[in-house]
Design an enzyme around this catalytic site. Structure first.
Site, PDB file in Angstrom:
ATOM      1  N   SER A 140     -82.800 -15.865  73.013  1.00 54.96           N
ATOM      2  CA  SER A 140     -83.544 -14.759  72.411  1.00 54.96           C
ATOM      3  C   SER A 140     -83.584 -14.908  70.892  1.00 54.96           C
ATOM      4  O   SER A 140     -82.880 -15.735  70.317  1.00 54.96           O
ATOM      5  CB  SER A 140     -82.874 -13.429  72.760  1.00 54.96           C
ATOM      6  OG  SER A 140     -81.685 -13.304  72.015  1.00 54.96           O
ATOM      7  N   LYS A 141     -84.390 -14.074  70.281  1.00 54.46           N
ATOM      8  CA  LYS A 141     -84.531 -14.090  68.830  1.00 54.46           C
ATOM      9  C   LYS A 141     -83.172 -13.823  68.171  1.00 54.46           C
ATOM     10  O   LYS A 141     -82.839 -14.393  67.151  1.00 54.46           O
ATOM     11  CB  LYS A 141     -85.548 -13.027  68.427  1.00 54.46           C
ATOM     12  CG  LYS A 141     -85.694 -12.851  66.942  1.00 54.46           C
ATOM     13  CD  LYS A 141     -86.823 -11.930  66.632  1.00 54.46           C
ATOM     14  CE  LYS A 141     -86.770 -11.276  65.282  1.00 54.46           C
ATOM     15  NZ  LYS A 141     -85.572 -11.299  64.526  1.00 54.46           N
ATOM     16  N   ARG A 142     -82.393 -12.957  68.821  1.00 53.21           N
ATOM     17  CA  ARG A 142     -81.078 -12.634  68.258  1.00 53.21           C
ATOM     18  C   ARG A 142     -80.168 -13.870  68.160  1.00 53.21           C
ATOM     19  O   ARG A 142     -79.398 -14.016  67.234  1.00 53.21           O
ATOM     20  CB  ARG A 142     -80.396 -11.532  69.063  1.00 53.21           C
ATOM     21  CG  ARG A 142     -80.444 -10.211  68.318  1.00 53.21           C
ATOM     22  CD  ARG A 142     -79.903  -9.061  69.120  1.00 53.21           C
ATOM     23  NE  ARG A 142     -80.768  -8.783  70.255  1.00 53.21           N
ATOM     24  CZ  ARG A 142     -80.356  -8.649  71.504  1.00 53.21           C
ATOM     25  NH1 ARG A 142     -79.084  -8.765  71.799  1.00 53.21           N
ATOM     26  NH2 ARG A 142     -81.212  -8.372  72.466  1.00 53.21           N
TER      27      ARG A 142
ATOM     28  N   GLY B  17     -81.155 -16.859  67.612  1.00 56.50           N
ATOM     29  CA  GLY B  17     -81.638 -17.596  66.452  1.00 56.50           C
ATOM     30  C   GLY B  17     -81.089 -17.004  65.165  1.00 56.50           C
ATOM     31  O   GLY B  17     -80.591 -17.717  64.306  1.00 56.50           O
ATOM     32  N   ASP B  18     -81.142 -15.664  65.070  1.00 55.15           N
ATOM     33  CA  ASP B  18     -80.645 -15.003  63.861  1.00 55.15           C
ATOM     34  C   ASP B  18     -79.148 -15.263  63.687  1.00 55.15           C
ATOM     35  O   ASP B  18     -78.662 -15.535  62.606  1.00 55.15           O
ATOM     36  CB  ASP B  18     -80.878 -13.484  63.942  1.00 55.15           C
ATOM     37  CG  ASP B  18     -82.364 -13.150  63.975  1.00 55.15           C
ATOM     38  OD1 ASP B  18     -83.166 -14.033  63.616  1.00 55.15           O
ATOM     39  OD2 ASP B  18     -82.713 -12.022  64.381  1.00 55.15           O
TER      40      ASP B  18
END
Ligand code: GLU
Length: 496
Positions: free
Chosen positions: A264-266, A268-269
């Site tokens: 998920s994008k999280r 990546g962050d």
């Protein structure tokens, strides 16, 4: 005659396109091209509540960046226009009505509040509410109302949806191109909404109608759609389209680097890698998420990495161009299990592609990024040849090899204060003189000169080498800096 292969990528413009979506597009593209077929881009925007400004353009830009260019569809046109589902709204209703007439669908008048209440009741009893054969006879729909009442409600403009009527106790099977034969019991399928109260079709109905009308032969999509596949098979059957049904291929999920769950994008962050191909600015929050392009990845490397995330060519080779991938692609080598994303490996792919890139082209690009550079292109080309094997990204050459292109603005004071002694000055002066008198400024000559000069001054290389590096790449003694900088492109050994 065999049907012409036609695949489609059918994203919903609800969010920026995630790298998993790009992989779906890539596999659809590769399969179409491998089979000399067509690749179509269709926008599935029937969910007006989830519409995100700019998402469609983002999809187009991202695919262009990756050279996954549609033959037909949004931005391209084609004989099945329009390719945006919201513009096709009038097409779908007749199929929903056809299903009602043949007894495979019905009008449901249950309000959102009523359904919410049923869900809550089920929750208290630790069940999940499902609108299906077990409960439909108790609910507010045309199966339980007399035809006049149904007609009256519709005429009065009462809100309704059209639902698929899934018979209980059936077995539904189909052959997935990746998973082989898949069997489901109809009891686990709910009566999916086909047409919503705003008159828009749901994904379930719309993608089927469009896949048939657009003569799609292979529907390649994410694994998250597998549970809905049996409902889709039923819709094909009930519409009498069994022989028009495309082959389905459900792609494995992209997993987090540790393999625990969907990427998920999280992640990546948290772990510092992009999950989007291009930078995305959220139109409501203004939040900016970086993209592979902005991080300095080559599109070739990004595409290469994605291709191997769930597929392999059956050999040890890992670096492939889009054309090479097109030659080799097949469903046979797609894995059934989820594919773990590896950010380090992604950098490795970029490094591989960097080595394949043309030095002159890189030099041209880098030279435009340095204001007032007095170096000519030949110099840049030499510098690129020197730096390229030592970095993973093109822009890293400017950062790490900045001193090759412009005078440094500061130097490593720690090294100077630790290593510099004024009585080293005669040594450096003689080193400069020795360098300057070299006829052939070749690596081996430089190295020999350096060693001879240190020995003649009773110094060990370790005592002065670090200083020399700072003098050249940081500010340091101006004379040495300029003398060496003239030849720096050849002084490979100093970088080792
Ligand atoms: N609109 C669907 C999605 O974005 C497409 C799935 C499909 O390819 O059929 O997930």
């Amino acid at each position: 005659m065999e049907k012409r292969v036609r695949t489609r990528f059918a994203p919903s413009p609800t969010l920026p396109l995630h790298m998993g979506g790009v992989r779906t597009a890539l596999y659809s593209y590769l399969f179409a091209k491998k089979n000399s077929g067509d690749f179509i881009l269709r926008i599935e925007d029937t969910d007006q509540n989830r519409f995100v400004q700019g998402a469609e353009q983002y999809i187009i830009d991202a695919l262009n960046w990756c050279s996954i260019v549609p033959d037909e569809g949004i931005g391209k046109g084609g004989k099945f226009e329009p390719y945006r589902q919201s513009e096709r709204k009038p097409i779908y209703r007749q199929y929903a009505e056809q299903l009602i007439e043949s007894g495979h669908a019905y009008f449901a008048f249950d309000t959102a509040e009523e359904l919410e209440q049923l869900r809550k009741n089920a929750e208290t009893e630790k069940r999940t509410f499902s609108y299906d054969a077990s409960v439909r006879s108790l609910l507010n729909n045309s199966l339980n109302l007399n035809p006049d009442e149904t007609a009256k409600r519709i005429a009065e403009g009462k809100h309704y949806v059209i639902r698929l009527k899934v018979e209980a106790g059936e077995e539904i099977s189909f052959t997935d191109l990746i998973r082989g034969k898949v069997v489901f019991k109809s009891d686990v399928i709910d009566d999916k909404v086909l047409l919503k109260s705003d008159g828009m079709p749901t994904y379930h109905l719309a993608h089927i109608v469009d896949d048939v009308l657009m003569e799609i032969t292979h529907a390649i999509r994410g694994e998250e759609w597998l549970p809905s596949a049996p409902a889709h098979i039923l819709i094909y059957k009930y519409l009498g389209w069994e022989n028009k049904m495309p082959y389905y291929a459900h792609l494995p999920l992209l997993l987090k680097p540790d393999g625990n769950g969907k990427l998920s994008k999280r992640d990546g962050d948290r772990l510092g890698f992009p999950v989007f191909p291009l930078q995305w600015k959220d139109p409501s929050s203004g939040e900016i998420s970086t993209g592979y392009r902005e991080k300095g990845y080559y599109a070739e490397a990004f595409v290469n990495m994605l291709a191997l995330l769930g597929w392999n060519p059956g050999t040890e080779q890992e670096v492939f161009s889009l054309d090479e991938l097109t030659q080799l692609f097949s469903f046979e080598h797609i894995h059934k299990a989820g594919a773990k994303f590896n950010p380090e490996k992604t950098k490795w792919f970029n490094e591989q592609w960097l080595q394949r890139m043309n030095d002159v082209e890189i030099a041209n690009r880098l030279s435009t990024q340095i204001a007032n550079s007095r170096k000519d292109l030949t110099y840049f080309i030499k510098a690129v040849a020197l730096l390229k094997p030592r970095v993973q990204f093109e822009n890293e050459m400017l950062e790490k090899g900045k001193y090759l292109f412009e005078a440094p603005e500061n130097y490593d004071e720690q090294v100077i204060s630790k290593k510099w002694k004024p009585d080293l000055k005669p040594f450096f002066n003689s080193l400069v003189a020795a360098f300057a008198s070299l006829n052939d400024f070749a690596n081996s000559n430089i190295e020999t000169t350096f060693k001879e000069t240190t020995a003649a001054n009773n110094l060990k290389p370790g005592e002065v080498l670090q200083l020399l590096r700072v003098f050249i790449s940081g500010q340091g003694t101006v004379l040495i800096y300029f003398q060496c900088l003239n030849y720096w492109a050849e002084m490979k050994w100093l970088l080792d």
